[in-house]
Design an enzyme around this catalytic site. Structure first.
Site, PDB file in Angstrom:
ATOM      1  N   VAL A   7     117.933  71.051 118.365  1.00 47.17           N
ATOM      2  CA  VAL A   7     118.533  71.526 119.262  1.00 47.17           C
ATOM      3  C   VAL A   7     117.462  71.299 120.055  1.00 47.17           C
ATOM      4  CG1 VAL A   7     118.295  73.370 121.380  1.00 47.17           C
ATOM      5  CG2 VAL A   7     120.345  73.713 119.058  1.00 47.17           C
ATOM      6  N   HIS A   8     116.226  71.096 120.300  1.00 44.43           N
ATOM      7  CA  HIS A   8     115.207  70.597 120.319  1.00 44.43           C
ATOM      8  C   HIS A   8     114.929  69.343 120.427  1.00 44.43           C
ATOM      9  CE1 HIS A   8     110.954  70.073 122.339  1.00 44.43           C
ATOM     10  NE2 HIS A   8     110.853  69.501 120.855  1.00 44.43           N
ATOM     11  N   ALA A   9     115.894  67.902 119.730  1.00 44.26           N
ATOM     12  CA  ALA A   9     116.327  67.214 120.322  1.00 44.26           C
ATOM     13  C   ALA A   9     116.889  66.318 120.459  1.00 44.26           C
ATOM     14  CB  ALA A   9     116.143  66.132 118.933  1.00 44.26           C
ATOM     15  N   LEU A  13     116.758  74.447 115.340  1.00 43.68           N
ATOM     16  CA  LEU A  13     116.318  74.399 115.962  1.00 43.68           C
ATOM     17  C   LEU A  13     115.632  73.125 116.207  1.00 43.68           C
ATOM     18  CD1 LEU A  13     115.470  76.620 118.237  1.00 43.68           C
ATOM     19  CD2 LEU A  13     113.411  77.196 117.299  1.00 43.68           C
TER      20      LEU A  13
END
Length: 115
Positions: A88-90, A85
């Protein structure tokens, strides 16, 4: 049964990936913040300062992109890089920062034309 050496190695790899990913998030966030600071300066008519901030923004974005490229090269399309996660956030931070810079560039140009 898990091999303790494999567990330690997996934990080390996860920790290293998280450090790299945090560099991506920090640089992408810095790029976006600098771009919005540049827009604020442009609104005030300080176009030289706005351009300096946009240069700083570009440098931070270049570093974030360099980190992303490194991650892609290390994975080589094989799925070796653990998808998390935070990764993905990055990626989300990077893409929104790129978009913000593009839009802010256009807005600064409009403010220059208006003034």
């Amino acid at each position: 049964m898990f091999n303790l050496d494999n567990q330690a190695e997996a934990a080390q790899q996860t920790e290293e990936l998280e450090e790299v990913v945090m560099g991506l998030i920090i640089n992408a966030g810095q790029a976006r913040s600098q771009a919005y600071a540049a827009l604020k300066q442009a609104k005030a008519g300080n176009f030289a300062q706005a351009q300096a901030l946009m240069t700083s923004s570009r440098l931070a974005l270049n570093e974030a992109h360099r980190i992303q490229t490194r991650l892609i090269e290390e994975d080589q399309g094989t799925g070796k890089t653990h998808l998390s996660l935070i990764l993905v956030h990055a990626q989300d931070h990077l893409m929104t920062s790129m978009l913000a810079r593009e839009l802010v560039t256009e807005l600064i140009e409009l403010h220059e034309k208006i003034k």
